[in-house]
Design a protein around this motif. Structure first.
Motif, PDB file in Angstrom:
ATOM      1  N   LYS A  75      32.311  14.242 -43.899  1.00 23.35           N
ATOM      2  CA  LYS A  75      31.513  15.367 -44.364  1.00 23.35           C
ATOM      3  C   LYS A  75      31.555  16.516 -43.353  1.00 23.35           C
ATOM      4  O   LYS A  75      31.602  17.689 -43.740  1.00 23.35           O
ATOM      5  CB  LYS A  75      30.070  14.899 -44.557  1.00 23.35           C
ATOM      6  CG  LYS A  75      29.236  15.808 -45.416  1.00 23.35           C
ATOM      7  CD  LYS A  75      27.940  15.108 -45.751  1.00 23.35           C
ATOM      8  CE  LYS A  75      27.082  15.930 -46.668  1.00 23.35           C
ATOM      9  NZ  LYS A  75      25.861  15.190 -47.026  1.00 23.35           N
ATOM     10  N   GLU A 119      24.961  18.788 -40.496  1.00 27.71           N
ATOM     11  CA  GLU A 119      25.137  19.099 -41.923  1.00 27.71           C
ATOM     12  C   GLU A 119      24.095  20.084 -42.469  1.00 27.71           C
ATOM     13  O   GLU A 119      24.267  20.630 -43.541  1.00 27.71           O
ATOM     14  CB  GLU A 119      25.202  17.836 -42.778  1.00 27.71           C
ATOM     15  CG  GLU A 119      23.890  17.138 -42.997  1.00 27.71           C
ATOM     16  CD  GLU A 119      24.055  15.951 -43.960  1.00 27.71           C
ATOM     17  OE1 GLU A 119      23.817  16.153 -45.149  1.00 27.71           O
ATOM     18  OE2 GLU A 119      24.399  14.842 -43.508  1.00 27.71           O
ATOM     19  N   LEU A 122      27.771  14.955 -53.425  1.00 29.72           N
ATOM     20  CA  LEU A 122      28.628  14.602 -52.285  1.00 29.72           C
ATOM     21  C   LEU A 122      28.056  13.405 -51.527  1.00 29.72           C
ATOM     22  O   LEU A 122      28.791  12.487 -51.131  1.00 29.72           O
ATOM     23  CB  LEU A 122      28.776  15.806 -51.352  1.00 29.72           C
ATOM     24  CG  LEU A 122      29.637  15.598 -50.114  1.00 29.72           C
ATOM     25  CD1 LEU A 122      31.068  15.201 -50.489  1.00 29.72           C
ATOM     26  CD2 LEU A 122      29.681  16.859 -49.254  1.00 29.72           C
ATOM     27  N   ARG A 123      26.720  13.402 -51.355  1.00 27.54           N
ATOM     28  CA  ARG A 123      26.082  12.297 -50.656  1.00 27.54           C
ATOM     29  C   ARG A 123      26.319  10.980 -51.406  1.00 27.54           C
ATOM     30  O   ARG A 123      26.641   9.950 -50.806  1.00 27.54           O
ATOM     31  CB  ARG A 123      24.577  12.590 -50.528  1.00 27.54           C
ATOM     32  CG  ARG A 123      23.791  11.595 -49.725  1.00 27.54           C
ATOM     33  CD  ARG A 123      22.378  12.111 -49.439  1.00 27.54           C
ATOM     34  NE  ARG A 123      21.632  12.440 -50.634  1.00 27.54           N
ATOM     35  CZ  ARG A 123      20.991  11.557 -51.400  1.00 27.54           C
ATOM     36  NH1 ARG A 123      21.013  10.277 -51.080  1.00 27.54           N
ATOM     37  NH2 ARG A 123      20.342  11.949 -52.473  1.00 27.54           N
TER      38      ARG A 123
END
Lengths: 209, 209
Positions: free
Chosen positions: A92, A185, B29-30
């Motif tokens: 990510k 993030e 996305l997670r």
């Protein structure tokens, strides 16, 4: 609390959705009933994308990033600066840094941070493979782009000491534009982009006596 | 905002998850990165449950509930009271009422409520099939178990008038234990169970002059 399902297929789907992080049984049921209502092709596309993801995805053998082939699109791009390696915690973080469009080097994905509390030691991370990559030559700079947390700092130190043997290697870290204690993030991309441009020598990021 | 994905497979999966209601791109996305980290078999189980759900699920030809076969497990159960039909908005409401264990009759799933604002008229709902079911005989009572909203009341009235021709049919509605203005799915099951037991004649649920 719903304890009765009219269909085993429905219950299976709710059970599987409910195993996702942050998805409870009520949300799972809502999502599954939505899938039942919408165009079957769209539901199938979701199911197939999950199965293909798991069957066909690779991890780059150089940088351990997610990839559709054996070497990822970044490592196989001749326009990238292969002499500069940016070390990140996970996949990510690669995506987040790529989105700043401020970095033209390559990456090295550790797969986590050293965290004795969670039982994660250096041997479970891709640190040895980073040292091997540097030892093979052709690397001028290693940028340590880890979160500014205790785990991030611990991992920074560990890697810094492991790489100390390479006399001509420049080891840098992100400029402290990132607030201490923040997860990478949740940093906005302008701040993050600037902190890559203004990266400092690793030894400069600690107060001098 | 992440605009760069290292893998097309990853991006596809994120795109598909992001189409689910209440799931934004960050959550998508997670979830996808979670699927990548966990045991491949569990991710596959999710993907396959979605595809099987869409391919193999049936709707009961009698009550229009979700079913694994042509007739649902409730309609094909000889121990249920087939002379009492409970009319509900959707499949979820069947599950909610079944979870109260207070109702032993059968159901009729409308597939929605009359809502001119959303462009949903009676012809898009399973109202004609309900009338046909009653006309075929063997039905003593129809329980209207719709949400106590404007749409629910409108639909109640419409069905009540459609069924008025059957002189011996008892038309009841849930006891007003359910607060007016509440959605059925957020009612606790004790209240809901009691309101099924204390159901009243449809004409009694309106103030008399």
């Amino acid at each position: 609390m719903i304890d009765s399902y009219p269909s085993q297929l429905l219950q299976n789907a709710v059970d599987e959705f409910g195993k996702l992080p942050g998805v409870g049984r009520k949300t799972a049921l809502r999502l599954v009933l939505h899938l039942l209502r919408q165009d079957p092709k769209r539901s199938e596309a979701l199911g197939e994308s999950i199965i293909r993801l798991r069957h066909e995805v690779h991890y780059c053998k150089a940088c351990h990033n997610i990839s559709d082939s054996e070497t990822c699109s970044i490592c196989s791009d001749p326009r990238r600066d292969h002499r500069t390696i940016c070390v990140v915690e996970n996949v990510k973080d690669v995506m987040i840094i790529e989105s700043t469009h401020q970095f033209s080097g390559v990456y090295h994905v550790l797969g986590g941070l050293i965290s004795p509390m969670d039982g994660i030691g250096p041997s479970q991370l891709e640190i040895d493979s980073l040292v091997t990559r540097v030892r093979q030559g052709g690397v001028d700079e290693v940028i340590l782009a880890l979160s500014t947390t205790i785990e991030g700092d611990t991992t920074n130190f560990y890697i810094f000491r492991k790489l100390a043997e390479f006399a001509n290697l420049k080891i840098t870290t992100l400029a402290r534009g990132v607030s201490v204690g923040d997860e990478l993030e949740y940093t906005d991309s302008v701040t993050l982009g600037r902190s890559i441009q203004n990266r400092t020598l690793f030894t400069h990021s600690f107060p001098q006596k």
